[in-house]
Scaffold this motif. Structure first.
Motif, PDB file in Angstrom:
ATOM      1  N   ASP A 461      -3.828   9.307  -1.436  1.00  0.00           N
ATOM      2  CA  ASP A 461      -3.841   9.681  -0.025  1.00  0.00           C
ATOM      3  C   ASP A 461      -2.440  10.145   0.359  1.00  0.00           C
ATOM      4  O   ASP A 461      -1.580   9.359   0.760  1.00  0.00           O
ATOM      5  CB  ASP A 461      -4.271   8.490   0.833  1.00  0.00           C
ATOM      6  CG  ASP A 461      -4.353   8.837   2.312  1.00  0.00           C
ATOM      7  OD1 ASP A 461      -4.022   9.988   2.685  1.00  0.00           O
ATOM      8  OD2 ASP A 461      -4.745   7.963   3.107  1.00  0.00           O
ATOM      9  N   TRP A 462      -2.193  11.445   0.217  1.00  0.00           N
ATOM     10  CA  TRP A 462      -0.838  11.951   0.419  1.00  0.00           C
ATOM     11  C   TRP A 462      -0.414  11.891   1.879  1.00  0.00           C
ATOM     12  O   TRP A 462       0.784  11.860   2.165  1.00  0.00           O
ATOM     13  CB  TRP A 462      -0.697  13.361  -0.134  1.00  0.00           C
ATOM     14  CG  TRP A 462      -1.729  14.337   0.354  1.00  0.00           C
ATOM     15  CD1 TRP A 462      -1.713  15.047   1.501  1.00  0.00           C
ATOM     16  CD2 TRP A 462      -2.942  14.705  -0.320  1.00  0.00           C
ATOM     17  NE1 TRP A 462      -2.835  15.840   1.604  1.00  0.00           N
ATOM     18  CE2 TRP A 462      -3.599  15.654   0.491  1.00  0.00           C
ATOM     19  CE3 TRP A 462      -3.514  14.329  -1.534  1.00  0.00           C
ATOM     20  CZ2 TRP A 462      -4.828  16.221   0.139  1.00  0.00           C
ATOM     21  CZ3 TRP A 462      -4.729  14.906  -1.877  1.00  0.00           C
ATOM     22  CH2 TRP A 462      -5.376  15.838  -1.053  1.00  0.00           C
ATOM     23  N   GLY A 463      -1.346  11.849   2.813  1.00  0.00           N
ATOM     24  CA  GLY A 463      -0.966  11.655   4.212  1.00  0.00           C
ATOM     25  C   GLY A 463      -0.364  10.269   4.413  1.00  0.00           C
ATOM     26  O   GLY A 463       0.688  10.113   5.039  1.00  0.00           O
ATOM     27  N   LEU A 464      -1.033   9.249   3.884  1.00  0.00           N
ATOM     28  CA  LEU A 464      -0.500   7.894   3.951  1.00  0.00           C
ATOM     29  C   LEU A 464       0.788   7.781   3.143  1.00  0.00           C
ATOM     30  O   LEU A 464       1.745   7.122   3.549  1.00  0.00           O
ATOM     31  CB  LEU A 464      -1.544   6.907   3.423  1.00  0.00           C
ATOM     32  CG  LEU A 464      -1.140   5.438   3.355  1.00  0.00           C
ATOM     33  CD1 LEU A 464      -0.788   4.901   4.736  1.00  0.00           C
ATOM     34  CD2 LEU A 464      -2.252   4.605   2.725  1.00  0.00           C
ATOM     35  N   MET A 465       0.806   8.447   1.990  1.00  0.00           N
ATOM     36  CA  MET A 465       1.999   8.443   1.150  1.00  0.00           C
ATOM     37  C   MET A 465       3.190   9.017   1.925  1.00  0.00           C
ATOM     38  O   MET A 465       4.321   8.499   1.831  1.00  0.00           O
ATOM     39  CB  MET A 465       1.727   9.274  -0.100  1.00  0.00           C
ATOM     40  CG  MET A 465       2.840   9.304  -1.103  1.00  0.00           C
ATOM     41  SD  MET A 465       2.962   7.782  -2.024  1.00  0.00           S
ATOM     42  CE  MET A 465       4.690   7.871  -2.501  1.00  0.00           C
ATOM     43  N   LEU A 589      -0.718  -1.517   1.703  1.00  0.00           N
ATOM     44  CA  LEU A 589      -0.390  -0.179   2.207  1.00  0.00           C
ATOM     45  C   LEU A 589      -0.121  -0.213   3.708  1.00  0.00           C
ATOM     46  O   LEU A 589       0.761   0.502   4.214  1.00  0.00           O
ATOM     47  CB  LEU A 589      -1.529   0.787   1.893  1.00  0.00           C
ATOM     48  CG  LEU A 589      -1.759   1.090   0.405  1.00  0.00           C
ATOM     49  CD1 LEU A 589      -3.027   1.913   0.223  1.00  0.00           C
ATOM     50  CD2 LEU A 589      -0.564   1.822  -0.209  1.00  0.00           C
ATOM     51  N   GLU A 590      -0.866  -1.047   4.419  1.00  0.00           N
ATOM     52  CA  GLU A 590      -0.650  -1.166   5.861  1.00  0.00           C
ATOM     53  C   GLU A 590       0.735  -1.733   6.150  1.00  0.00           C
ATOM     54  O   GLU A 590       1.430  -1.277   7.073  1.00  0.00           O
ATOM     55  CB  GLU A 590      -1.731  -2.055   6.470  1.00  0.00           C
ATOM     56  CG  GLU A 590      -1.685  -2.127   7.979  1.00  0.00           C
ATOM     57  CD  GLU A 590      -2.834  -2.924   8.567  1.00  0.00           C
ATOM     58  OE1 GLU A 590      -2.821  -3.177   9.788  1.00  0.00           O
ATOM     59  OE2 GLU A 590      -3.738  -3.323   7.813  1.00  0.00           O
ATOM     60  N   HIS A 591       1.156  -2.742   5.383  1.00  0.00           N
ATOM     61  CA  HIS A 591       2.519  -3.273   5.537  1.00  0.00           C
ATOM     62  C   HIS A 591       3.544  -2.173   5.313  1.00  0.00           C
ATOM     63  O   HIS A 591       4.475  -1.989   6.101  1.00  0.00           O
ATOM     64  CB  HIS A 591       2.763  -4.393   4.516  1.00  0.00           C
ATOM     65  CG  HIS A 591       2.228  -5.723   4.907  1.00  0.00           C
ATOM     66  ND1 HIS A 591       2.637  -6.396   6.041  1.00  0.00           N
ATOM     67  CD2 HIS A 591       1.312  -6.533   4.307  1.00  0.00           C
ATOM     68  CE1 HIS A 591       1.995  -7.556   6.121  1.00  0.00           C
ATOM     69  NE2 HIS A 591       1.190  -7.655   5.087  1.00  0.00           N
ATOM     70  N   MET A 592       3.382  -1.427   4.220  1.00  0.00           N
ATOM     71  CA  MET A 592       4.375  -0.425   3.841  1.00  0.00           C
ATOM     72  C   MET A 592       4.469   0.715   4.852  1.00  0.00           C
ATOM     73  O   MET A 592       5.531   1.319   5.022  1.00  0.00           O
ATOM     74  CB  MET A 592       4.052   0.141   2.465  1.00  0.00           C
ATOM     75  CG  MET A 592       4.319  -0.818   1.325  1.00  0.00           C
ATOM     76  SD  MET A 592       4.045  -0.050  -0.291  1.00  0.00           S
ATOM     77  CE  MET A 592       2.330  -0.424  -0.545  1.00  0.00           C
ATOM     78  N   GLN A 683       9.885  -3.534  -4.400  1.00  0.00           N
ATOM     79  CA  GLN A 683       9.141  -3.260  -3.170  1.00  0.00           C
ATOM     80  C   GLN A 683       9.304  -1.795  -2.776  1.00  0.00           C
ATOM     81  O   GLN A 683      10.363  -1.200  -3.002  1.00  0.00           O
ATOM     82  CB  GLN A 683       9.638  -4.156  -2.035  1.00  0.00           C
ATOM     83  CG  GLN A 683       9.635  -5.632  -2.357  1.00  0.00           C
ATOM     84  CD  GLN A 683       8.264  -6.133  -2.757  1.00  0.00           C
ATOM     85  OE1 GLN A 683       7.355  -6.219  -1.936  1.00  0.00           O
ATOM     86  NE2 GLN A 683       8.095  -6.461  -4.034  1.00  0.00           N
ATOM     87  N   THR A 684       8.285  -1.241  -2.190  1.00  0.00           N
ATOM     88  CA  THR A 684       8.347   0.086  -1.600  1.00  0.00           C
ATOM     89  C   THR A 684       8.230  -0.075  -0.091  1.00  0.00           C
ATOM     90  O   THR A 684       7.324  -0.768   0.385  1.00  0.00           O
ATOM     91  CB  THR A 684       7.212   0.977  -2.122  1.00  0.00           C
ATOM     92  OG1 THR A 684       7.324   1.114  -3.542  1.00  0.00           O
ATOM     93  CG2 THR A 684       7.260   2.356  -1.487  1.00  0.00           C
ATOM     94  N   ALA A 685       9.174   0.544   0.663  1.00  0.00           N
ATOM     95  CA  ALA A 685       9.219   0.358   2.113  1.00  0.00           C
ATOM     96  C   ALA A 685       9.181  -1.126   2.443  1.00  0.00           C
ATOM     97  O   ALA A 685       8.430  -1.573   3.297  1.00  0.00           O
ATOM     98  CB  ALA A 685       8.070   1.104   2.801  1.00  0.00           C
TER      99      ALA A 685
END
Length: 727
Positions: A461-465, A589-592, A683-685
């Protein structure tokens, strides 16, 4: 490596049974050149056939759910977690709540039905529809919790509005499930405006009526519901039925947004021909949301399952591969109706039977279907060539794919050695250098923070990415107390047609710019390229109106506050290997994707601050301690973890960067505890880690939590050498 370019976009709207099977088929035999996207409100979709068993207590919630995250990864598909709200057919766009629209060349709709009753006074506020199943399953689980906490509530009973097969089966499941959970009888009432169990043969109806009586379920026929109150349902004749839980199972209703698509509809359902194609040749539909114009059938999951193979074949044909086939649904089907307990009634064409063996048969059918969608194995890594350079086998040991996000970073040790070779900074307008989170430049009386970050794609999901990459890139500016100002994008897109490049770029920039704009910044330009895989990066400038917060200011006694939980590296590594639950991945993903500008402002009094990213909590804390020449004590049980992270870590899941991060353990005092391994998880973001003066820590923590950040006080700065002591 030569990669084939992408030429067509296929979008599946909804995660219904037919689409789930299409995803499985795609994973086993993808169509080169086609990019597959599936849109669904959540990371999983309940399986209709097992819902009564779940309500009765025979299945867990996990057993009920089709894991769309895992299916999408297996299929190489993009999963967009969002609710479709419309189609712009002229421009070939699917409108999705809360984000930029998604482009398609071919689309398919499988969104099911609902049983909401907005015209019934009080139902929207006081009732819960049996469909969509996700909301009902959550509502029933919550009601069972209330019954256990307040036993007398069970005497108020429950009401099912609708006496078809689905409503009657649900009522028996509720009666049995409540008694199994609480040990007390739940009075259940079924209200049907007409005659109950239409379309059911005489013998099967008699058996079902007998079992309703056995469970104490009252059936009221020939009376309509006038209104629904919190504790009662009032019928048209004035009769009032006490209730603590009211559900609606009366009829199958189409989702309202279909009426705005301009497609030909029948009673609100998408009209399709024998190839499952709608009135628009680029749009198909299957499952309960579709009306088979050539062979009308009742709404039943069995037809969606049987249609999946034809749908898969015809979607491929619409994309340019092969010819279409006709879907010929069976004239009738075997109904296996659960009786609350582990017993069932079977009915087809007048034949009827009942008993525990039939439930076991139904259970085997349902589990076999779910096994097809969950027993998925990742593609095996290609064998190494016979002739190869020394060390290659050790470097790729285990065939594990390289992680994305910060799990794909260069290790801390290698980076430190490389930076050690740089000459000292001699310019007096560069305030900080390579040791801090970002460079601080002095331009006249203005301090400008400058930082850059780039992430290898870890979600399709490149929008979320793009949103996560924007949050990640601003982390260094926030950590130094700055306010983001401008961003330059650095994008590498997979090979694809010019039109698909435009689609992808438009979505990435729209989603990223929404994040930057919310923080008062803007995308001012950038650079794009084509390559073998997606990567998204941003160079960010930020204004620093005060003396920047660096790594070197931590003082003994400071409280260490972390703004978000650990575990994203482990969860993303497991997701790539098809080992993580979709709910865990969605939550991570929601956290990030959540910005932390407000958290940084709350932590503005920090003596030192950093963001926890690729080197893990231990690595980034070590950098702060080295710069400040102090030590730290961490309270391991106080460190928040993402859901599923500890379970995966205990199972041995590790991100690619973990071994390098783990080298810092030699400068730590560590307990023997599985939680300790997540201190080295990249961690990412990730969260902000701040050293806060002790008299301000409680107020900062309260403000962070009030703002919605799952922050925690995880330790204390100590006077002494830069050693991390973990208790």
């Amino acid at each position: 490596m030569q990669t084939l370019p992408l030429t067509r976009d296929l979008v599946l709207i909804g995660g219904g049974h037919a689409h789930a099977l299409v995803l499985r088929a795609w994973g086993m035999n993808p169509l080169p050149g086609a990019r597959l996207t599936v849109i669904n409100p959540g990371p999983s979709a309940p399986y209709t056939g097992m819902l009564p068993g779940y309500v009765a207590g025979h299945y867990t919630r996990t057993e009920l759910e089709i894991d769309l995250v895992k299916l999408a990864r297996f299929a190489g598909a993009r999963l967009v977690l969002g609710r479709a709200t419309g189609l712009d057919r002229a421009r070939g766009l699917v409108e999705v709540e809360g984000r930029a629209p998604l482009a398609y060349d071919v689309a398919s709709i499988d969104i099911g039905i609902h049983s909401e009753m907005p015209a019934l006074p009080g139902f929207s506020e006081n009732g819960i529809a049996a469909k969509p199943l996700e909301r009902f399953a959550e509502g029933w689980s919550a009601h069972l919790d209330r019954l256990l906490a307040e036993p007398t509530l069970i005497d108020r009973g429950a009401v099912v509005i609708g006496g078809g097969v689905g409503g009657v089966e649900l009522a028996m499941a509720m009666a049995h499930g409540a008694q199994a959970a609480t040990g007390r009888v739940l009075p259940v009432t079924v209200v049907e405006a007409g005659t109950a169990l239409p379309g059911v043969g005489r013998r099967a109806r008699a058996a079902l009526m007998r079992h309703l009586d056995r469970l104490g379920v009252q059936l009221i026929e020939g009376r309509e519901v006038r209104r629904v109150e919190p504790d009662l349902v009032e019928l048209a004749d004035g009769t009032q039925v006490s209730t603590g839980f009211t559900t609606g199972a009366a009829g199958a209703r189409p989702h309202g947004w279909l009426a705005r698509t301009g497609l030909t509809l029948t009673d609100g359902f998408v009209t399709v021909d024998r190839t499952l194609r709608s009135s628009d040749p680029s749009i198909y539909a299957a499952g309960d949301c579709a009306h088979l114009s050539h062979a009308p059938r009742p709404k039943a999951g069995v037809y969606a399952v049987r249609a999946a193979r034809v749908l898969d074949r015809n979607l491929r044909a619409a994309l340019g591969d092969g010819k279409t086939r006709a879907y010929r649904p069976q004239r009738s089907y075997l109904k296996l109706i659960s009786l609350g307990e582990k017993s069932a009634v079977a009915e087809k064409a007048g034949f009827s039977a009942e008993g525990p063996r039939l439930w076991r048969w139904k259970d085997r059918i349902d589990r076999r279907f779910m096994d097809r969608l969950s027993d998925l194995q990742p593609m095996a890594a290609p064998a190494l060539p016979r002739h190869r350079a020394a060390g290659l086998a050790e470097e790729v040991a285990g065939g594990k794919p390289m992680c994305g996000g910060c799990g794909a970073k260069v290790g801390r040790g290698a980076l430190a050695k490389a930076l050690a070779g740089l000459p000292p900074i001699t310019r007096d307008d560069i305030v900080t250098g390579a040791g801090d989170d970002s460079a601080i430049l002095r331009i006249g009386d203005t301090r400008l923070a400058l930082t850059t970050d780039q992430l290898r794609g870890f979600t399709e999901d490149w929008g979320l990415m793009a949103r996560i990459a924007a949050v990640h890139a601003m982390g260094d500016v926030w950590a130094m107390g700055g306010a983001p100002q401008a961003a330059l994008a650095t994008l590498t897109l997979p090979r694809q047609t010019t039109e698909m490049q435009q689609r992808m770029l438009a979505e990435i920039t729209a989603e990223a710019n929404a994040v930057f704009e919310a923080e008062g910044a803007a995308i001012a330009g950038g650079h794009t390229a084509l390559g073998s895989e997606l990567s998204i990066g941003f160079t960010v400038t930020g204004l620093s109106p005060r003396i920047p917060i660096t790594l070197s200011g931590a003082e003994p006694g400071d409280a260490l506050i972390l703004t978000r939980p650990l575990g994203s590296g482990t969860i993303l590594a497991a997701e790539m290997a098809l080992e993580a639950r979709g709910t865990w991945v969605a939550a991570a993903l929601e956290h990030m994707a959540r910005p932390q500008g407000d958290a940084a402002r709350i932590l503005a009094s920090a003596n030192a601050m950093t963001d926890v990213t690729g080197f893990g909590l231990a690595g980034h804390l070590s950098g702060m301690l080295d710069a400040s020449q102090v030590g730290a004590r961490l309270q391991l049980t106080s460190i928040p973890l993402m859901e599923g992270a500890l379970e995966l870590s205990r199972a041995g899941t590790r991100s690619t960067l973990y071994p390098s991060n783990r080298e810092i353990a030699q400068a730590m005092i560590l307990p023997t505890d599985d939680r300790a391994e997540l201190l080295f998880d990249p961690q990412t973001a990730g969260g902000l880690l701040a050293a806060i003066p002790p008299d301000e820590a409680d107020a900062c923590l309260a403000a962070l939590r009030e703002a919605g950040h799952p922050a925690a006080r995880i330790g204390t700065i100590l006077d002494g050498p830069p050693l991390i002591e973990v208790n």
